[in-house]
Write a protein that holds these residues in place. Structure first.
Motif: not given
Ligand code: SAM
Length: 285
Positions: A19, A89, A98, A121, A123, A167, A194, A225
């Motif tokens: 991520i 993804s 996703d 992930c 979360i 998210y 963030r 994000e």
């Molecule tokens: N499949 C992903 C996961 O396992 O977390 C999430 C995909 S979703 C389309 C993307 C969202 O995940 C972002 O808008 C943000 O809310 C969260 N996210 C993903 N990467 C992140 C990061 N490095 N820091 C904080 N939030 C993140």
């Protein structure tokens, strides 16, 4: 088609990818990406960059929210024909906000092996360092983008006792936190994570009201994000819960009938003293 049936034949691998920090990809994930016949990717250009960084070369096919409804059948046919396919993804674990649900459900219904490769992930990463209760939590995905729908979605969560995880996109973060305060009050513990695992990883935490201030003072708040984590509603005693219900009942009645009638009807419904309800109705009016 693969030359011979390998032990992987017909297997759909669900592969979590970083991520933000490439170092977070697991050894098993790399091995599987290297071994499969093909990779189904949310964005092939994005995944191509990941493969390049890992020194891998692999055929890619695009599987995203706009084509999954029909494209998954093609993937199923290839699996049924003996190919092994990895689903990735853009970031994190597929299917978690996703694409992939339609494909995985269909593969299971077809009796094909579906094997997860665990990894990043947002979360779980965010919760693990937030300092909020994690024994029970509820993941709410993205809140609706329209103001009224977002407000209503949060209203429905007002009494949720578990930690809530959302998210959120950077350009909506201030508005979302403002709405949280409006609906839940400024006292609830709130944590925002963030840019997790990246150079500018930041946690904002405190009461919801304090977090609003922290965001206001940060020029970079709308970059990156976010994972939003809100503490659950405090447990209420029976009498507190009843008081809240009585207030709601009185407020509803007061929209339709005078104070005196509202107090009489509320007394009949709840069995509580009419005088006390009359006083309360005057306060609420
Ligand atoms: N499949 C992903 C996961 O396992 O977390 C999430 C995909 S979703 C389309 C993307 C969202 O995940 C972002 O808008 C943000 O809310 C969260 N996210 C993903 N990467 C992140 C990061 N490095 N820091 C904080 N939030 C993140």
């Amino acid at each position: 088609m693969p030359a011979s049936r390998s032990p992987d034949a017909g297997t759909l691998y669900i592969v979590a990818t970083p991520i933000g920090n490439l170092g977070d990809i697991s050894q098993r994930a790399i091995e599987v990406l290297d071994r499969v016949d093909c990779i189904a990717a949310e964005d092939t250009r994005h995944t191509q960059r990941l493969l390049q960084a890992l020194g891998l070369h692999k055929p890619l096919l695009a599987l995203h929210e706009h084509n999954e409804r029909h494209k998954h059948e093609q993937v199923l046919e290839r699996l049924a024909g003996g190919e092994s396919i990895a689903l990735v993804s853009d970031a994190g674990t597929p299917l978690i906000s996703d694409p992939g649900f339609i494909l995985v459900r269909a593969a299971r219904e077809a009796g094909l092996p579906v094997v997860p490769m665990p990894g990043p992930c947002a979360i779980v990463t965010a919760l693990s360092a937030a300092g909020l209760p994690t024994d029970r939590f509820t993941f709410e995905g993205f809140l609706p983008t329209k103001r009224k729908a977002r407000h209503d979605a949060l209203m429905a969560l007002r009494s949720e006792p578990r930690t809530m995880v959302f998210y959120e996109a950077p350009h909506r973060i201030r508005e979302t936190v403002d709405t949280l305060v409006e609906v839940m009050g400024g006292e609830r513990p709130l944590v925002l994570a963030r840019e997790l695992t990246k150079a500018f990883e930041t946690y904002y935490s405190g009461s919801a009201g304090q977090v609003v201030e922290q965001l206001a003072q940060d020029d970079y708040a709308e970059k990156g994000e976010y994972v939003v984590m809100l503490a659950g509603a405090p447990e209420q005693s029976d009498s507190e819960a009843r008081a809240v219900d009585t207030d709601r009942l009185l407020a509803t009645l007061l929209k339709e009938v005078p104070v005196k009638v509202a107090a009489r009807l509320a007394a009949e419904i709840t069995g509580e003293a009419r005088n006390a309800l009359y006083q309360r109705a005057l306060e609420l009016k």
